[in-house]
Design a protein around this motif. Structure first.
Motif, PDB file in Angstrom:
ATOM      1  N   GLY A   9      44.175  47.857  87.696  1.00  0.00           N
ATOM      2  CA  GLY A   9      43.907  46.580  87.052  1.00  0.00           C
ATOM      3  C   GLY A   9      44.131  46.471  85.743  1.00  0.00           C
ATOM      4  O   GLY A   9      45.787  47.520  84.696  1.00  0.00           O
ATOM      5  N   ARG A  10      44.729  45.165  84.551  1.00  0.00           N
ATOM      6  CA  ARG A  10      45.581  45.252  83.329  1.00  0.00           C
ATOM      7  C   ARG A  10      44.692  46.101  82.835  1.00  0.00           C
ATOM      8  O   ARG A  10      45.741  46.407  81.544  1.00  0.00           O
ATOM      9  CB  ARG A  10      45.437  43.921  82.945  1.00  0.00           C
ATOM     10  N   LEU A  11      43.215  46.127  82.217  1.00  0.00           N
ATOM     11  CA  LEU A  11      43.407  46.552  80.888  1.00  0.00           C
ATOM     12  C   LEU A  11      42.669  47.931  82.029  1.00  0.00           C
ATOM     13  O   LEU A  11      41.246  47.917  83.246  1.00  0.00           O
ATOM     14  CB  LEU A  11      42.105  46.230  80.282  1.00  0.00           C
ATOM     15  N   ARG A  12      42.384  48.963  80.907  1.00  0.00           N
ATOM     16  CA  ARG A  12      41.246  49.905  81.377  1.00  0.00           C
ATOM     17  C   ARG A  12      40.107  49.858  80.338  1.00  0.00           C
ATOM     18  O   ARG A  12      39.578  50.026  78.609  1.00  0.00           O
ATOM     19  CB  ARG A  12      41.910  51.250  80.593  1.00  0.00           C
ATOM     20  N   PRO A  13      39.206  49.842  80.744  1.00  0.00           N
ATOM     21  CA  PRO A  13      37.741  50.039  80.070  1.00  0.00           C
ATOM     22  C   PRO A  13      37.499  50.923  79.195  1.00  0.00           C
ATOM     23  O   PRO A  13      37.459  52.483  79.602  1.00  0.00           O
ATOM     24  CB  PRO A  13      36.532  49.881  81.224  1.00  0.00           C
ATOM     25  N   LEU A  14      37.015  51.122  78.159  1.00  0.00           N
ATOM     26  CA  LEU A  14      36.581  52.649  77.448  1.00  0.00           C
ATOM     27  C   LEU A  14      34.697  52.455  77.732  1.00  0.00           C
ATOM     28  O   LEU A  14      34.391  51.850  77.424  1.00  0.00           O
ATOM     29  CB  LEU A  14      36.954  52.162  75.862  1.00  0.00           C
ATOM     30  N   GLY A  15      34.556  53.839  77.680  1.00  0.00           N
ATOM     31  CA  GLY A  15      33.432  54.026  77.939  1.00  0.00           C
ATOM     32  C   GLY A  15      32.425  53.827  76.866  1.00  0.00           C
ATOM     33  O   GLY A  15      32.690  54.239  75.818  1.00  0.00           O
ATOM     34  N   LEU A  16      31.028  54.655  77.759  1.00  0.00           N
ATOM     35  CA  LEU A  16      29.877  54.833  76.105  1.00  0.00           C
ATOM     36  C   LEU A  16      30.093  55.870  76.054  1.00  0.00           C
ATOM     37  O   LEU A  16      29.968  56.279  74.184  1.00  0.00           O
ATOM     38  CB  LEU A  16      28.956  54.958  77.025  1.00  0.00           C
TER      39      LEU A  16
ATOM     40  N   SER B 288      32.905  37.986  83.960  1.00  0.00           N
ATOM     41  CA  SER B 288      33.642  38.135  83.084  1.00  0.00           C
ATOM     42  C   SER B 288      34.219  39.109  83.143  1.00  0.00           C
ATOM     43  O   SER B 288      35.646  39.203  82.588  1.00  0.00           O
ATOM     44  CB  SER B 288      33.007  37.388  81.318  1.00  0.00           C
ATOM     45  N   TRP B 289      33.586  40.604  82.822  1.00  0.00           N
ATOM     46  CA  TRP B 289      33.648  41.239  82.363  1.00  0.00           C
ATOM     47  C   TRP B 289      34.978  41.700  83.326  1.00  0.00           C
ATOM     48  O   TRP B 289      36.014  42.351  83.468  1.00  0.00           O
ATOM     49  CB  TRP B 289      33.062  42.580  81.946  1.00  0.00           C
ATOM     50  N   ARG B 290      34.601  41.666  84.718  1.00  0.00           N
ATOM     51  CA  ARG B 290      35.372  42.206  85.129  1.00  0.00           C
ATOM     52  C   ARG B 290      37.096  41.716  86.271  1.00  0.00           C
ATOM     53  O   ARG B 290      37.425  41.829  85.894  1.00  0.00           O
ATOM     54  CB  ARG B 290      34.707  42.050  87.633  1.00  0.00           C
ATOM     55  N   LEU B 291      36.858  39.954  85.169  1.00  0.00           N
ATOM     56  CA  LEU B 291      38.310  39.992  85.629  1.00  0.00           C
ATOM     57  C   LEU B 291      38.625  39.354  84.203  1.00  0.00           C
ATOM     58  O   LEU B 291      39.974  39.452  84.264  1.00  0.00           O
ATOM     59  CB  LEU B 291      37.338  37.879  85.613  1.00  0.00           C
ATOM     60  N   LEU B 292      38.457  39.883  82.920  1.00  0.00           N
ATOM     61  CA  LEU B 292      39.009  40.673  82.030  1.00  0.00           C
ATOM     62  C   LEU B 292      39.607  41.532  82.477  1.00  0.00           C
ATOM     63  O   LEU B 292      41.012  42.221  81.555  1.00  0.00           O
ATOM     64  CB  LEU B 292      37.921  40.598  80.889  1.00  0.00           C
ATOM     65  N   LEU B 293      38.912  42.667  83.017  1.00  0.00           N
ATOM     66  CA  LEU B 293      39.607  43.566  83.272  1.00  0.00           C
ATOM     67  C   LEU B 293      40.602  43.595  84.283  1.00  0.00           C
ATOM     68  O   LEU B 293      42.231  44.397  84.138  1.00  0.00           O
ATOM     69  CB  LEU B 293      38.962  44.972  83.983  1.00  0.00           C
TER      70      LEU B 293
ATOM     71  N   PRO C 244      27.940  48.810  74.651  1.00  0.00           N
ATOM     72  CA  PRO C 244      29.233  49.964  73.845  1.00  0.00           C
ATOM     73  C   PRO C 244      30.270  49.289  74.945  1.00  0.00           C
ATOM     74  O   PRO C 244      31.412  49.302  73.932  1.00  0.00           O
ATOM     75  CB  PRO C 244      29.409  51.029  73.395  1.00  0.00           C
ATOM     76  N   ALA C 245      30.543  49.688  76.134  1.00  0.00           N
ATOM     77  CA  ALA C 245      31.533  49.360  77.079  1.00  0.00           C
ATOM     78  C   ALA C 245      31.706  47.999  77.269  1.00  0.00           C
ATOM     79  O   ALA C 245      32.978  48.106  78.377  1.00  0.00           O
ATOM     80  CB  ALA C 245      30.889  50.072  78.092  1.00  0.00           C
ATOM     81  N   TYR C 246      31.245  47.243  76.402  1.00  0.00           N
ATOM     82  CA  TYR C 246      32.075  46.117  76.769  1.00  0.00           C
ATOM     83  C   TYR C 246      33.044  45.215  75.510  1.00  0.00           C
ATOM     84  O   TYR C 246      33.208  44.439  75.975  1.00  0.00           O
ATOM     85  CB  TYR C 246      31.225  44.559  77.232  1.00  0.00           C
ATOM     86  N   LEU C 247      33.132  45.951  74.511  1.00  0.00           N
ATOM     87  CA  LEU C 247      33.017  46.036  73.312  1.00  0.00           C
ATOM     88  C   LEU C 247      35.201  46.597  73.863  1.00  0.00           C
ATOM     89  O   LEU C 247      35.806  44.902  72.924  1.00  0.00           O
ATOM     90  CB  LEU C 247      32.944  46.768  72.670  1.00  0.00           C
ATOM     91  N   ALA C 248      35.383  47.065  74.014  1.00  0.00           N
ATOM     92  CA  ALA C 248      37.079  47.234  73.928  1.00  0.00           C
ATOM     93  C   ALA C 248      37.589  48.009  74.724  1.00  0.00           C
ATOM     94  O   ALA C 248      37.079  48.277  76.549  1.00  0.00           O
ATOM     95  CB  ALA C 248      37.293  48.878  73.158  1.00  0.00           C
ATOM     96  N   THR C 249      38.898  47.838  75.216  1.00  0.00           N
ATOM     97  CA  THR C 249      39.739  48.250  76.472  1.00  0.00           C
ATOM     98  C   THR C 249      41.390  48.992  75.990  1.00  0.00           C
ATOM     99  O   THR C 249      41.945  49.631  74.483  1.00  0.00           O
ATOM    100  CB  THR C 249      39.714  47.235  77.751  1.00  0.00           C
ATOM    101  N   ALA C 250      41.724  49.431  76.416  1.00  0.00           N
ATOM    102  CA  ALA C 250      42.954  50.325  76.546  1.00  0.00           C
ATOM    103  C   ALA C 250      44.292  49.758  77.688  1.00  0.00           C
ATOM    104  O   ALA C 250      43.747  49.873  78.712  1.00  0.00           O
ATOM    105  CB  ALA C 250      42.695  51.451  76.574  1.00  0.00           C
ATOM    106  N   ASP C 251      45.367  49.903  76.629  1.00  0.00           N
ATOM    107  CA  ASP C 251      46.140  49.997  78.381  1.00  0.00           C
ATOM    108  C   ASP C 251      46.940  51.245  78.019  1.00  0.00           C
ATOM    109  O   ASP C 251      47.332  52.484  76.850  1.00  0.00           O
ATOM    110  CB  ASP C 251      47.429  48.523  79.075  1.00  0.00           C
ATOM    111  N   ASP C 252      48.593  51.136  78.909  1.00  0.00           N
ATOM    112  CA  ASP C 252      50.409  51.721  78.078  1.00  0.00           C
ATOM    113  C   ASP C 252      50.128  51.797  76.515  1.00  0.00           C
ATOM    114  O   ASP C 252      50.940  53.015  75.828  1.00  0.00           O
ATOM    115  CB  ASP C 252      50.682  51.995  79.193  1.00  0.00           C
TER     116      ASP C 252
END
Length: 682
Positions: free
Chosen positions: A25-32, A341-346, A426-434
């Motif tokens: 996916g485009r973005l990697r979710p950040l966990g709790l 929405s979260w899954r589509l964002l990721l 908290p797991a819906y707040l931020a993501t990361a990529d390379d």
């Protein structure tokens, strides 16, 4: 080791505590374990959830016998002693999931003992082949899978599996995980190729099976989820009273053009389809769900983000059929919308999906629980015409029938859904990529993760959002190379100007979408986002007939409403006629909203006697004088009905004929949805 196992291992190495852990996916979710909410609006909600709501749900499920059903099954008396609806098992599992996320990775919390006790009650009820359900399959009950349309057996498995995944990601291998795994293996053996060619009337197991595949690396779980998605729409279920669209069995997921039927079912199915599409690389399936999302939010979503306008079948209505006083907007549909929405964002990285998630979180999910976390709205109307009666504190309420939040319902899917959502928030707040970190939802938070190459980064977010628009991101740790911090600029800022201030103090205007700062950061560097939070009038597309001639107020992400407890002289909200020529202003506390009302508030706002024929020719408009203009205070919609019985409305009638926006638009046009997915003009 195959590639799926490698990706699972990579995800696990980065973050263990992930409710949704796609392997691509485009973005990697950040966990709790990477994001911690430390203060503000959502910290207060999560504290109440942890200290009040979880215990409240467990106590009620003991009281009404839903937990006792598992004991009755083991003791052979289930056929006469079972309590609750056929899907009551699922709420016990949702409570377990909420407890697992809330307990997090810290061993030895008080929740561990409660999770253990519930697991001990459930485990003996599981059959040797993995089957587990208290409503079917035992002497005196209907046979297994004899009612796929309404039995919810697979639906219940879905929530059991998600509870097992949550417990595994927070504690490692455990008894609950083993129960869930055995159930999943049973489903694959029973409904796999060559088995029962059917689907569940209520989708949900699809997302759970995909998440189990992500957790374990086992391909068969993903294959079974894909099989369920592909079987949907081939008329394998019996015709229901409400038509096949009710459970999305009249057309395949790939052929559907809009979400339809039962809103929760439709949104859960779409979320499962996204999960399958992402894991299998099926771009066509993903594109089909995106098209359905776009059409739905442009034509079938309420201003609050609420989904579903029919009470009778809890379903989506026709395009633009969005009556505020008949809004069903089930809380569970709001939860499911956030999940989608979260899954589509990721998958895509597009901020419009985070925009809708924000709208729904603040105005549907946050609206359901009371201030003390012990009562809930099942449905979320946008217009309450009569003051509701106070629900009994010691009895179940009919779902959606109470004008006030009720402590429990005969169908109490919503309280446990809210509980698990807030626990994992908290797991819906931020993501990361390379390249860096993306912040999508704003709350006081600490974020720490690793970028490509194992470079560690840490950020601290401080904000007065949503009451204010100041967001400050302070860098705590940074690698010795440039990287990017991305901040979502909400779609609601389109009518004003948002500003970004970089660490050098350079201030620039930023448009809705994403604002980025790329540089070699140093510890202590700050980025500031200034969002134009102020009350503003909102108009609806003229095709939404039910709200023509009305306007609403939104302040930042919050939708506002008028509540009768704020009106002088005991008036009800049908007395209100607002003057849209005067902009709404901040309320007395600096966070509410004050709007101008034309004329004195009258019992019926100048209408004729109630016994008279309610239609008449229009006369010339009468302008109000300055002396007649008074102000009333509006409150955030999520807070309404916390002060006792009241009438309420979001869409406020105006003093002018027709809708303000209608006079400046051509009668016939075709316009796309706004960036946050709301209907054109909202």
């Amino acid at each position: 080791m195959n590639r799926r196992h490698e990706l699972v291992r990579e995800n696990t190495a980065r973050s263990v505590v992930l409710p949704v852990a796609p392997t691509r996916g485009r973005l990697r979710p950040l966990g709790l374990d990477e994001v911690r909410i430390t203060g503000g609006f959502w910290a207060r909600r999560r504290h109440i959830n942890a200290t009040a709501t979880l215990d409240h749900c467990r106590d009620w499920m003991e009281r009404v016998g839903w937990i006792g059903n598992f004991r009755a099954a083991v003791e052979g008396r289930i056929h006469r002693d079972r309590r609750g609806r056929e899907f009551a098992d699922s709420d016990v599992y949702k409570l377990l999931e909420a407890m697992a996320w809330e307990a997090g990775p810290d061993a030895g919390t008080s929740l561990d003992a409660e999770i253990g006790a519930l697991t001990d009650a459930i485990a003996p009820a599981q059959e040797p082949d993995g089957y587990l359900n208290t409503a079917f399959g035992r002497p005196g009950q209907q046979p297994r899978y004899s009612d796929l349309e309404w039995g919810h057996e697979l639906y219940c498995y879905g929530h059991l599996i998600q509870a097992g995944v949550a417990r595994t990601r927070t504690r490692g291998e455990n008894e609950l995980a083993k129960i869930a795994r055995r159930a999943a293996d049973h489903v694959c053996a029973t409904f796999g190729r060559g088995g029962i060619e059917g689907v569940c009337g209520h989708p949900q197991i699809e997302t759970a099976l995909v998440e189990l595949a992500r957790l374990t690396g086992e391909q068969r779980y993903l294959d079974q989820a894909a099989l369920f998605v592909d079987r949907r729409g081939h008329r394998t279920l019996a015709d229901p009273e409400f038509g096949r669209a009710y459970y999305q069995d009249e057309v395949t997921v790939r052929q559907a053009t809009v979400l339809r039927g039962h809103a929760v079912r439709a949104l859960y199915l779409a979320a499962g389809a996204v999960d399958v599409a992402v894991e299998t690389g099926d771009d066509a399936l993903l594109a089909a769900v995106v098209r359905q999302w776009e059409a739905t939010v442009a034509r079938r979503a309420y201003l609050t983000g609420g989904m579903g306008s029919h009470h009778r079948d809890e379903s989506f209505g026709d395009d633009f059929a969005l009556p505020p006083d008949r809004a069903y907007a089930e809380t569970c549909a709001g939860v499911a919308s956030v999940m989608l929405s979260w899954r589509l964002l990721l998958a895509t990285g597009e901020p419009r999906f985070a925009d809708l998630a924000e709208r729904t979180l603040f105005n549907v999910v946050a609206a359901s629980p009371s201030e003390d976390g012990r009562a809930f709205f099942y449905a979320n109307t946008l217009h309450r015409r009569r003051r509701g009666a106070v629900p009994p504190a010691d009895a179940e309420s009919p779902r959606a029938e109470s004008g006030l939040r009720a402590p429990w319902f005969a169908v109490s899917c919503c309280p446990t859904n809210v509980a698990r959502t807030l626990a994992q928030l908290p797991a819906y707040l931020a993501t990361a990529d390379d390249h860096g970190v993306q912040v999508h939802q704003y709350a006081d938070a600490e974020i720490a993760t690793s970028l490509a190459g194992g470079h560690g980064v840490a950020l601290r977010v401080r904000t007065d959002y949503p009451s204010g628009g100041n967001v400050t991101v302070r860098i705590g740790r940074s690698p010795d190379r440039p990287w990017t911090v991305s901040l979502r600029v909400p779609a609601w800022t389109a009518s004003a100007t948002a500003w970004l201030v970089d660490p050098d103090g350079i201030r620039r205007a930023v448009a809705p979408g994403t604002a980025e700062v790329t540089r070699l950061f140093r510890a202590g560097d700050e980025i500031r986002l200034e969002l134009p939070v102020a009350p503003r009038w909102i108009g609806a597309d003229p095709r939404i007939d039910a709200v023509r001639g009305t306007v609403a107020v939104q302040r930042g992400p919050l939708v506002y409403c008028a509540e009768s407890v704020d009106l002088p002289g005991g008036h009800e909200t049908d007395a209100i006629r607002v003057d849209p020529s005067t902009e709404p202003a901040d309320g007395p506390d600096g966070t509410g909203a004050t709007v101008v009302v034309a004329g004195e508030l009258a019992a019926h706002a100048g209408l004729r006697d109630d016994a008279a024929w309610p239609y008449e020719p229009l006369g010339p408009p009468v302008a109000s004088t300055a002396a007649e203009r008074t102000g009333i205070v509006l409150v955030p919609y999520h807070s309404w009905a916390n002060r006792g019985p009241s009438t309420m409305r979001v869409w406020l009638p105006t003093t002018e004929r027709g809708h303000p926006a209608e006079r400046s638009r051509p009668a016939e046009r075709s316009r796309p949805a706004e960036p946050d997915g709301t209907a054109p003009g909202t």
